[in-house]
Write an enzyme that holds these catalytic residues in place. Structure first.
Site, PDB file in Angstrom:
ATOM      1  N   ASN A 170      -8.007 -37.193   7.913  1.00 42.04           N
ATOM      2  CA  ASN A 170      -9.469 -36.880   7.291  1.00 42.04           C
ATOM      3  C   ASN A 170      -9.215 -36.432   5.722  1.00 42.04           C
ATOM      4  O   ASN A 170      -8.401 -35.685   5.514  1.00 42.04           O
ATOM      5  CB  ASN A 170      -9.810 -35.482   8.078  1.00 42.04           C
ATOM      6  CG  ASN A 170     -10.651 -34.635   7.454  1.00 42.04           C
ATOM      7  OD1 ASN A 170     -11.451 -34.939   6.649  1.00 42.04           O
ATOM      8  ND2 ASN A 170     -10.984 -33.304   7.791  1.00 42.04           N
ATOM      9  N   LYS A 227     -11.163 -35.607   3.595  1.00 38.72           N
ATOM     10  CA  LYS A 227     -12.096 -34.186   3.012  1.00 38.72           C
ATOM     11  C   LYS A 227     -12.503 -34.807   1.754  1.00 38.72           C
ATOM     12  O   LYS A 227     -13.192 -35.890   1.699  1.00 38.72           O
ATOM     13  CB  LYS A 227     -10.945 -33.233   2.960  1.00 38.72           C
ATOM     14  CG  LYS A 227     -10.334 -33.030   4.261  1.00 38.72           C
ATOM     15  CD  LYS A 227      -9.696 -31.717   4.192  1.00 38.72           C
ATOM     16  CE  LYS A 227      -9.069 -31.354   5.715  1.00 38.72           C
ATOM     17  NZ  LYS A 227      -8.381 -30.189   5.799  1.00 38.72           N
ATOM     18  N   HIS A 262     -16.062 -29.700  11.949  1.00 43.40           N
ATOM     19  CA  HIS A 262     -14.766 -29.239  11.402  1.00 43.40           C
ATOM     20  C   HIS A 262     -14.811 -27.919  10.860  1.00 43.40           C
ATOM     21  O   HIS A 262     -15.807 -27.428  10.472  1.00 43.40           O
ATOM     22  CB  HIS A 262     -14.475 -30.310  10.212  1.00 43.40           C
ATOM     23  CG  HIS A 262     -13.172 -30.039   9.572  1.00 43.40           C
ATOM     24  ND1 HIS A 262     -12.899 -29.142   8.997  1.00 43.40           N
ATOM     25  CD2 HIS A 262     -12.003 -30.799   9.969  1.00 43.40           C
ATOM     26  CE1 HIS A 262     -11.484 -29.041   8.572  1.00 43.40           C
ATOM     27  NE2 HIS A 262     -10.951 -30.332   9.336  1.00 43.40           N
ATOM     28  N   GLU A 304     -13.744 -26.567   8.352  1.00 41.05           N
ATOM     29  CA  GLU A 304     -14.434 -26.226   6.880  1.00 41.05           C
ATOM     30  C   GLU A 304     -15.758 -26.332   6.967  1.00 41.05           C
ATOM     31  O   GLU A 304     -16.484 -25.659   5.883  1.00 41.05           O
ATOM     32  CB  GLU A 304     -13.511 -27.221   6.122  1.00 41.05           C
ATOM     33  CG  GLU A 304     -12.114 -26.824   5.750  1.00 41.05           C
ATOM     34  CD  GLU A 304     -11.197 -27.975   5.552  1.00 41.05           C
ATOM     35  OE1 GLU A 304     -11.610 -29.361   5.181  1.00 41.05           O
ATOM     36  OE2 GLU A 304     -10.030 -27.812   5.666  1.00 41.05           O
ATOM     37  N   GLU A 344      -7.897 -27.780  16.407  1.00 36.98           N
ATOM     38  CA  GLU A 344      -7.498 -27.520  14.978  1.00 36.98           C
ATOM     39  C   GLU A 344      -7.613 -26.008  14.917  1.00 36.98           C
ATOM     40  O   GLU A 344      -8.441 -25.577  14.540  1.00 36.98           O
ATOM     41  CB  GLU A 344      -8.216 -28.153  13.955  1.00 36.98           C
ATOM     42  CG  GLU A 344      -8.228 -29.718  13.942  1.00 36.98           C
ATOM     43  CD  GLU A 344      -8.449 -30.277  12.741  1.00 36.98           C
ATOM     44  OE1 GLU A 344      -7.885 -31.018  12.123  1.00 36.98           O
ATOM     45  OE2 GLU A 344      -9.559 -30.010  12.123  1.00 36.98           O
ATOM     46  N   GLY A 395      -4.083 -27.025   6.489  1.00 30.94           N
ATOM     47  CA  GLY A 395      -3.707 -26.857   5.117  1.00 30.94           C
ATOM     48  C   GLY A 395      -2.684 -25.857   4.786  1.00 30.94           C
ATOM     49  O   GLY A 395      -2.378 -25.488   3.519  1.00 30.94           O
ATOM     50  N   SER A 439      -1.738 -29.182   9.836  1.00 28.20           N
ATOM     51  CA  SER A 439      -0.451 -29.191   9.136  1.00 28.20           C
ATOM     52  C   SER A 439       0.449 -30.251   9.956  1.00 28.20           C
ATOM     53  O   SER A 439       1.810 -30.231   9.973  1.00 28.20           O
ATOM     54  CB  SER A 439       0.056 -27.874   8.871  1.00 28.20           C
ATOM     55  OG  SER A 439      -0.538 -27.099   7.980  1.00 28.20           O
TER      56      SER A 439
HETATM   57  P1  PGA Z   1      -4.282 -30.656   7.372  1.00 29.97           P
HETATM   58  O1  PGA Z   1      -5.949 -30.851   7.697  1.00 29.97           O
HETATM   59  O2  PGA Z   1      -3.471 -31.696   8.113  1.00 29.97           O
HETATM   60  O3  PGA Z   1      -4.077 -30.702   6.030  1.00 29.97           O
HETATM   61  O4  PGA Z   1      -4.035 -29.349   7.768  1.00 29.97           O
HETATM   62  C1  PGA Z   1      -6.239 -31.291   9.033  1.00 29.97           C
HETATM   63  C2  PGA Z   1      -7.637 -31.086   9.371  1.00 29.97           C
HETATM   64  O5  PGA Z   1      -8.557 -30.411   8.583  1.00 29.97           O
HETATM   65  O6  PGA Z   1      -8.227 -32.001   9.651  1.00 29.97           O
END
Ligand code: PGA
Length: 246
Positions: free
Chosen positions: A9, A11, A92, A94, A161, A167, A207
Site C-alpha cells: 500500500n 499510500k 483503510h 486512514e 490492521e 506506521g 508495521s
Molecule cells: P505500515 O502500513 O506497514 O506502514 O504500518 C500498513 C497499512 O497502512 O496498510
C-alpha cells in the site's frame, strides 16, 4: 489451501521516478509463483505502472460506491479498471480517520468494485483504546458485519490492521495476531458460511517489515500481509515476498 498474498500500500507516495522499484518487485514476484503479490499505488501511477510491468497486479487505494455522477474528486471502479487496476483497497483506517468513512461505506465501495470485476481488500482493525478495553473482537466483527452471504476469496480479501500498529513500528504479539485472525475467520464463517471462511484470505497489516514478516506470516489464519512503509522499496519488500513464498 489458500495461497499467500502480499500487497503493498503505497499510500500518498509514488511518482514515475519510483516505477523502477515496482519493476524490481515485479521481477521477484514473477520468480515466486507460489505467492500472489500486488501493489496499490496512487491513482496517477496506475496506468504508468501497468505499462511498466504488464501482467503484474496493480491496484488502487479507494473507489467511489457510485458508477458515475457529480462527485468531485472521486473515482469509479470502471475508471480504475480502464486504467488497468485489478484490485482496490477499501475501508483503510486512514480513510476512516481522515475522510470519516464508515464500515457501511467500505462495504458499498466493495460492492461497486466487485461489480466492475476488481478484487477487493477490505480493511478492519481496532484503536489502541479499544484493544486496551478488550474490545478488539467486537470492533472487528462489527466492521465486517456487512459481508455479503455469497462472499468468496476470488473477489474478497480482508486485511486486519490494528490502527495503533500502522506506521508506528508497534505490532500486537504473535498470539494476539493469531487470536484476532481466528476470530475474524470464525465471524466470516458465521456470516457467509464455510466456503467463504475457507477461501477468503485474511492479511495482517501494521508495521510488517523484513524482520518480523516470516514469524507473522507463519501464524495460523494469517494468509499474507498488507504492507505500507516497507513496500516502498524493493530492498524492503522483496524479503517480505520471499518470506511469504516460504
Ligand atoms: P505500515 O502500513 O506497514 O506502514 O504500518 C500498513 C497499512 O497502512 O496498510
Amino acid at each position: 489451501m489458500r495461497r499467500k498474498f502480499v500487497a503493498g500500500n503505497w499510500k500518498m507516495h509514488g511518482l514515475k521516478a519510483q516505477l523502477k522499484e515496482i519493476e524490481s518487485i515485479a521481477a521477484t514476484a514473477t520468480a515466486k509463483p507460489g505467492v500472489d503479490v500486488a501493489i496499490c499505488v496512487p491513482f496517477t501511477l496506475i496506468a504508468p505502472a501497468v505499462a511498466a510491468v504488464p501482467g503484474f497486479a496493480i491496484g488502487a487505494q479507494d473507489v467511489h460506491e457510485s458508477g458515475s455522477g457529480a462527485h468531485t474528486g472521486c473515482i469509479s471502479a470502471e475508471m480504475l479498471k480502464e486504467a488497468g487496476a485489478t484490485l482496490v483497497i477499501v475501508g483503510h483506517s486512514e480513510r476512516r480517520a481522515d475522510q470519516h468513512e464508515t464500515s457501511h461505506d467500505a462495504w458499498a465501495k466493495a460492492a461497486a468494485a466487485r461489480a466492475a470485476g476488481l478484487h477487493v481488500i477490505l480493511c478492519c482493525g481496532e484503536t489502541e483504546e479499544e484493544r486496551d478495553a478488550g474490545e478488539t473482537d467486537r470492533v472487528v466483527a462489527a466492521q465486517i458485519a456487512e459481508i455479503p452471504s455469497d462472499a468468496r476469496g476470488d473477489w474478497l480479501t480482508i486485511a486486519y490492521e490494528p490502527r495503533w500498529a500502522i506506521g508506528t513500528g508497534k505490532t500486537p504479539t504473535e498470539a494476539e495476531i493469531a487470536a484476532t485472525h481466528g476470530a475474524i475467520r470464525a465471524k466470516v464463517q458465521e456470516l457467509a458460511g464455510a466456503d467463504a471462511a475457507d477461501t477468503i484470505r485474511i492479511l495482517y497489516g501494521g508495521s510488517m517489515n523484513p524482520a518480523n514478516a516470516a514469524a507473522i506470516l507463519a501464524l495460523s489464519d494469517v494468509d499474507g500481509g498488507l504492507v505500507g512503509g516497507a513496500s516502498l522499496t524493493a530492498e524492503k519488500f522483496v524479503p517480505i515476498i520471499e518470506a511469504a513464498a516460504g
